[in-house]
Design a protein around this motif. Structure first.
Motif, PDB file in Angstrom:
ATOM      1  N   GLU A  38      33.658  35.137  42.374  1.00 33.02           N
ATOM      2  CA  GLU A  38      34.156  35.787  43.573  1.00 33.02           C
ATOM      3  C   GLU A  38      35.282  34.964  44.209  1.00 33.02           C
ATOM      4  N   ASN A  63      39.383  35.985  44.595  1.00 36.32           N
ATOM      5  CA  ASN A  63      40.037  36.103  45.898  1.00 36.32           C
ATOM      6  C   ASN A  63      41.187  35.113  46.077  1.00 36.32           C
ATOM      7  N   GLN A  64      41.458  34.302  45.034  1.00 37.14           N
ATOM      8  CA  GLN A  64      42.526  33.301  45.122  1.00 37.14           C
ATOM      9  C   GLN A  64      43.530  33.546  43.989  1.00 37.14           C
TER      10      GLN A  64
END
Length: 459
Positions: free
Chosen positions: A52, A56-57
């Motif tokens: 996750e 998200n990066q």
């Protein structure tokens, strides 16, 4: 005793090994049923958090990130949808993983390799450094799909603990074996001494040396053994004394019979002397007959033969008849005899009970002082009857009271002549009373008198 020592050591070590294997199997079952699912769930959560975070990066450099993750204690395998594979951290010992598994994880499935790893031993299940023993989760970074496989690096995290536990286990086993060897020697040594003492005892040597300072079962056994040795020594001494006494008591009347029989051959003997000699011979024969009857009775009591002929016995009347039979002896010695003998009936063997009263009354007469006193009484006490013979005779000291009922025991020269001079009278009394389910007590003060109390059940 060496064999017992070896057996003790072997059995103890065997128990240790068996207990260790059993504990290992129980621990393995606990791991498979409880810890393994928990471990799988914990690592699944970690892998999903990593996936996750990377998703998200978008600017994150995956290689640098996973290098950092692997440095803190994880082994990582990353494969993309083009089939490119990347490994981070310590290498896997076994890298076999099916292509279909990789495709399923890339397409969104979660691979529970830790949970589904083969149900083998605890060590294999937890420490197996294989790619199949990982958690696989899907990962998307910059719109590119990956399959992330992760597992803790056991060697990195627990290497020092492995060494520590290894040394602990080895030292525990070594120290346990050493302690078993020495403790077994400590436990078996008294048994070895008991064996030697038993052999010494069987050879007639009663002076045995044992360790009686211990306060455990072996110490109690040593105490019991020494008491037994002392008792056997006493019995042996009494046996020798009995053989000497019985030989004398048999030889003496036989010599008298032989001597007077030879005198009867004289033709010049007067009728009066002849009658006197015949009377003496008959008296000696009667003495021998009584002696043999006592010995036969004692032998029967020893063999627990069914010699009891139970019936209702009025012991008051029985003792009164006995007093009348011995009235001349009582009068000859000037003894004052008093009695309280109510009619009390019990169940027992009349002949054997009569032998008890006869022995006790005869002793009370024989060992009494001239012009002494004898008191005989019967008292009912609950379900028991007490028959008491008291005299004002020479009495007994403490040592004599302890052994007065011992077989073959004779107090001293002055008291050595019981009913037939064998020292068996009171031992027969005690055996008969016990046979009737009763007990006998003696109370005595030296030079002041003796009291025998016979307690018998009414039924």
């Amino acid at each position: 005793m060496r064999s017992l020592y070896v057996k003790f050591v072997v059995f103890t070590i065997g128990i240790m090994i068996f207990s260790g294997i059993l504990a290992f199997l129980i621990s393995n079952t606990y791991y498979q049923q409880k810890l393994k699912p928990f471990n799988d769930q914990k690592n699944t959560t970690i892998a999903l958090n990593i996936a996750e975070f990377t998703g998200n990066q978008p600017d994150l450099d995956l290689k640098d990130y996973f290098e950092n993750i692997s440095s803190i204690g994880y082994q990582i395998f990353l494969v993309d949808n083009s089939g490119n594979e990347f490994y981070f951290g310590a290498p896997f010992r076994e890298k076999t993983l099916s292509h279909s598994t990789k495709e399923q994880v890339i397409n969104g499935d979660i691979f529970h390799g830790i949970l589904n790893f083969p149900q083998e031993t605890f060590v294999t299940g937890f420490f197996a450094n294989e790619l199949k023993n990982t958690i696989g989760v899907p990962l998307t970074h910059n719109e590119k799909k990956y399959a992330l496989f992760i597992r803790p690096d056991i060697k990195l995290l627990f290497n020092e603990m492995h060494i520590l536990f290894g040394w602990l286990l080895a030292l525990a086993i070594m120290l346990s074996i050493i302690m078993v060897i020495f403790i077994t020697k400590y436990l078996v040594h008294p048994i070895s001494k008991l064996t030697s003492a038993t052999k010494s005892l069987s050879n007639g040597n009663y002076n045995v040396d044992l360790d009686i300072t211990r306060h455990d079962e072996l110490g109690e056994l040593s105490h019991s053994f020494l008491r037994m040795a002392s008792k056997l020594e006493q019995m042996d001494e009494m046996r020798k004394e009995f053989i000497s006494n019985i030989s004398h008591d048999i030889q003496s009347p036989l010599s008298n019979i032989k001597g007077y029989a030879n005198l009867l051959k004289s033709e010049s003997m007067s009728p009066e002397d002849k009658s006197n000699y015949i009377s003496i011979i008959n008296g000696e024969i009667k003495r021998l007959s009584t002696l043999t009857r006592q010995l036969l009775l004692l032998a029967s009591l020893d063999r627990d033969e069914d010699i009891m002929k139970r019936k209702s016995v009025n012991i008051g009347k029985q003792i009164k008849e006995l007093i009348r039979s011995n009235q001349w002896q009582i009068g000859e010695k000037g003894i004052t005899l008093g009695f309280t003998l109510p009619d009390v009936e019990i169940t027992g063997d009349p002949s054997l009970l009569n032998a008890v009263w006869d022995n006790l009354l005869t002793n009370a007469i024989k060992y009494n002082k001239p012009n002494g006193i004898i008191e005989i009484s019967i008292k009912e006490q609950g379900k028991s009857v007490l028959v008491i013979f008291e005299d004002s005779g020479i009495g007994l000291n403490d040592k004599e009271k302890e052994r007065i009922f011992d077989r073959f025991y004779r107090v001293d020269t002055a008291r050595s002549r019981s009913v037939d001079g064998t020292g068996l009278g009171l031992s027969i009394v005690a055996a008969i009373v016990t046979l009737h389910g009763g007990i006998i007590h003696v109370n005595s003060i030296e030079t002041q008198g003796t009291s025998f109390v016979v307690e018998l059940p009414v039924r």
